[in-house]
Design an enzyme around this catalytic site. Structure first.
Site, short mmCIF file in Angstrom:
data_model
loop_
_atom_site.label_atom_id
_atom_site.label_comp_id
_atom_site.label_asym_id
_atom_site.label_seq_id
_atom_site.Cartn_x
_atom_site.Cartn_y
_atom_site.Cartn_z
N HIS A 331 38.01 45.49 15.88
CA HIS A 331 38.60 45.39 17.11
C HIS A 331 39.71 44.68 17.21
CE1 HIS A 331 34.86 47.08 19.10
NE2 HIS A 331 35.54 47.96 18.50
N ARG A 453 18.37 40.93 20.35
CA ARG A 453 17.66 40.75 21.55
C ARG A 453 16.92 42.03 21.88
NH1 ARG A 453 17.98 35.75 24.03
NH2 ARG A 453 19.83 34.32 23.24
#
Length: 823
Positions: A331, A453
């Protein structure tokens, strides 16, 4: 789209009917970016090539010849490092039986079908093992045959004049119902092309399951691809975007006209107004942060010659700070900047002074006479902003929404995907394309490890290490340091966690608190109910009904609220509760205004307190996209009369309902035994400290069922125990006299109503918003005048002189109880 995965149904399409047969599976075909409506070009050269190819294969059927010409008329834009190539022209037919007669069409078709069947059998027998391998690696869109014939089928549909909505409805009926009516056909064709080129989801390897397998793979692998996201930089102190005090929330406060906080990174908005970006660019500018243990782990892989490539979605340049050389910044980054007009490039140091001074840097070549950059905090007109951008300003080379990825990404990925022997994904949700396609682009036989996570349900990894990425990397380094002290130097914590098959039992204090609140609500309901009857019950009913609507809404994307205090399994945070109350207040304002209007018609005027306030139209929109809490009242410092609407709000009675409170549900990480990590029963998922997963079902299921039964049978929308809904709803106001809220667009409103109707097993009698919506449509038809057919309103306490008359009217209008029972 990746989460709501829907299998594309193309069973009624046969690939041989498209004019081109299945090619040799060993042939390589690069992926094609199919931009319908944008790159449709007529080319005489491609037509000549197609005709020459058709002449060379004289036994080719007529239908194939026509298809070849049609295919030759389209050029499509491929990856940046490749030349344009024709769709459908890269496949050649195998020669047919030379004894076929071109004049006998029926015989030709029969013989063609027989030959096709024989060829398919020969391919299955001749290519041993490749069929299964191709099936497993069909996710690799560049080597799979299936996406190619799908695109040829789509091309045929395009040239036959099919409507793209009909095509979408034929392959994905469920998705077609949600398409916006004003979507351009070119956008739909482009979406279809990407959709059909979507790789299949990979299947998990049965040979890779345990944490020990992960350690063994890291030790023996020599060409590892590491894909990193924002999770690797959380511990570095980089500010987040979506929290209560995050960049997006403060951006909406400083720029109330911003249609969406994410417009800060939208290239089209940047060209109109670059001020929002440069106002907050210094907070994410590199040079102020240090690499995390994850970055150092990747650098050690490179030092030992094990790293093939690090593909990062971050723009913080911490990979460069850590010294990683084999990195692809998917990006972009702040390391360089380019002029929006002449593409002049400079390094990050040239913009540093302007970035930290919150100024818009101008191009030194396009505007050499401009002595100083423009302050991003100074108010300017739209014309001045437009002229500023057109004259040339410097933009950091980060990929904005609406821009393509760097050419380097496509070039390097084309070779890396075929040689890598291990993929490790760290701290990324993999929801942004095309980086999200990397796991599906590499061969299916390559092991894939997830360190995050949360689980990624739209992808299948061989081993899931769930928790804080720094903690997990620390444990991996401990395991790798048995024979190598270099890994031990990376360990930031000397404690070594041991594997456990058991979690600690959930704390029951939250259960007792929950049942105590239910009991308290039951005991105090009678006295509160009496006080409610002595107040403006119209506002009470509006409040409770709005609470029910918001409670049933659940999780809605881009709606400004994420959970509710009525039926959500988790307890809302303070930010979420504030956002919910803000929306409920606007709903009550609209309902109270309608109530006041109805009371005026009925001659039931009463003293009411009014408050004049101002609200920003730009903030009160359904496209908050991450804004969870922002002040809705305009302060004089930034009030703009052209952007304000004056409102008269009716103050509802100060009756505060007792919200349903639930104890916080414990995550699996909160139930870890000290000094351990948990191995799930599925044998390939592990829970480390910091994981955000809930694998315990004994906490919520029983309580939710008991609570639902309690609400359905004994309590009203406030949770007050008393009469059932049928009795309370007789005099209730029809909520559908007005929209649910000016904040909710029709699509979201329909979604909420659907959730309400389908949310419970026992629908509430006479209180279903779906029934009210139907009744509202009927009631909104033109009527001669307002006579006695007025939606029933719960009136104020009648005076003593009108009580007797009211009782007579009610006895005349309502049938006796015996008749009701008979009905």
């Amino acid at each position: 789209m990746m989460e709501n995965y829907e299998e594309i149904r193309l069973g009624h399409i046969r690939s041989k009917d498209l004019g081109n047969q299945v090619p040799d599976t060993t042939q390589f075909y690069p992926p094609t970016k199919f931009d319908f409506g944008a790159e449709i070009l007529a080319s005489t050269s491609t037509e000549a090539e197609a005709e020459a190819e058709a002449t060379a294969t004289t036994t080719e059927p007529a239908t194939s010849e026509l298809a070849g010409k049609a295919n030759g008329e389209i050029k499509t834009k491929t990856l940046a490092a490749r030349e344009e190539q024709e769709i459908g022209a890269n496949l050649e037919h195998k020669t047919k039986n030379p004894t076929k007669s071109m004049g006998e069409d029926e015989d030709d078709e029969e013989e063609e079908e027989e030959d096709d069947e024989e060829e398919e059998e020969d391919d299955e027998e001749g290519i041993t093992g490749t069929s299964n391998e191709d099936e497993d690696s069909s996710s690799n869109c560049s080597s799979s045959v299936e996406p190619d014939w799908k695109l040829r089928w789509l091309q045929r549909e395009f040239y036959t004049g099919r409507v793209p909505r009909q095509v979408i409805a034929s392959i994905m009926p469920h998705f077609a119902t949600g398409l916006a009516g004003d979507t351009d056909d070119s956008v739909l064709w482009d979406y279809l092309a990407h959709l059909l080129n979507e790789p299949k989801r990979r299947n998990k390897l049965a040979s890779v399951n345990t944490f020990d397998d992960v350690i063994s793979l890291v030790k023996k692998s020599q060409k590892i691809i590491v894909l990193t996201g924002a999770g690797v930089s959380v511990s570095c102190g980089i500010p987040d975007f979506r929290s209560t005090n995050g960049i997006y929330a403060r951006l909406a406060h400083d720029f109330p006209d911003l249609p969406d906080p994410q417009a800060m990174f939208d290239i089209n908005y940047f060209k109109r107004d670059p001020r929002p970006f440069y106002k907050f660019a210094r907070e994410i500018y590199p040079g102020e942060f240090q690499p995390s243990p994850c970055h150092r782990f990747i650098k050690m892989l490179e030092t030992k010659g094990k790293l093939l490539r690090n593909y990062t979605q971050n723009i913080d340049t911490l990979e460069r700070v850590a010294g990683i050389q084999r990195v692809i910044e998917c990006h972009g980054s702040f390391s360089t900047a380019s002029c929006t007009k002449c593409r002049f490039k400079c390094n990050a140091d040239a913009l540093r002074a302007d970035i930290f001074a919150q100024r818009i840097p101008v191009c030194p070549q396009c505007q050499p006479n401009k002595e100083q950059s423009v302050d991003a905090s100074v108010a300017v007109t739209e014309e001045e902003l437009r002229q500023l951008v057109e004259n040339g300003i410097m933009k950091p080379d980060i990929v904005f929404f609406g821009e393509g990825l760097p050419d380097e990404y496509h070039t390097v990925m084309a070779t890396d995907k075929d040689v890598c022997d291990l993929l490790i994904v760290i701290g990324s949700s993999l929801k942004v394309r095309p980086v999200a396609h990397i796991p599906s682009s590499i061969p299916a036989t390559v092991p894939q490890i997830l360190i995050n996570r949360e689980q990624l349900h739209h992808l299948k990894f061989d081993v899931e290490l769930l928790g804080d990425s720094d903690v997990i990397i620390n444990q991996i380094c401990h395991r790798l340091s048995d024979n190598d002290d270099c890994w031990r130097q990376l360990c930031c914590d000397e404690s070594v966690l041991t594997e456990s098959k058991e979690l600690m039992p959930p704390e029951h204090s939250n259960h007792h608190l929950h049942h105590h609140l239910l009991h308290h609500r039951h005991c105090s309901s009678e006295s509160e109910r009496q006080s409610q009857l002595d107040t403006d019950t119209q506002s009470i009913k509006s409040n409770s009904s709005a609470d029910y609507i918001l409670g049933s809404a659940g999780t809605c994307s881009d709606s400004g609220f994420e959970s509710s205090t009525f039926s959500c399994g988790k307890r809302s945070t303070a930010a979420e509760a504030a956002a919910i109350e803000r929306i409920k207040t606007d709903i009550l304002v609209e309902l109270n205004e309608t109530t006041a209007l109805s009371c005026d018609r009925l001659g039931l005027e009463g003293p009411q307190t009014t408050v004049e306030s101002y609200r920003h139209l730009s903030i009160d929109s359904s496209k908050d996209s991450g804004i969870e809490q922002c002040d809705n009242e305009a302060t004089p410092s930034y009030v703009r009369p052209s952007n304000l609407v004056q409102e008269t709000k009716t103050v509802a009675p100060s009756l505060t309902p007792i919200p349903q409170q639930r104890g916080k549900r414990q995550t699996a990480a909160e139930r870890l035994q000290p000094g351990t990590f948990y191995s799930h029963t599925n044998n390939y998922s592990y829970v480390f400290p910091g994981a955000q997963v809930f694998w315990d079902n004994d906490y919520s299921d029983d309580d939710d069922e008991e609570e639902e039964r309690s609400h359905n049978r004994h309590s009203d929308l406030f949770g007050n125990v008393g009469h059932n809904y049928k009795d309370d709803d007789e005099d209730a106001c029809d909520l559908n006299a007005v929209p649910l809220s000016p904040l909710l667009p029709p699509s979201l409103e329909a979604h909420i109503v659907t959730d309400i109707v389908n949310g419970s097993n026992e629908p509430l009698p006479n209180s279903s918003p779906g029934q009210k919506r139907t009744a509202c449509i009927i009631e909104q038809q033109p009527t001669p005048a307002i006579e006695t057919e007025i939606p029933p309103l719960k009136k104020r306490r009648p005076s003593e002189e009108n009580k007797q008359q009211t009782q007579i009217e009610r006895s005349e209008e309502s049938p006796p109880p015996g008749q009701l029972a008979a009905v």
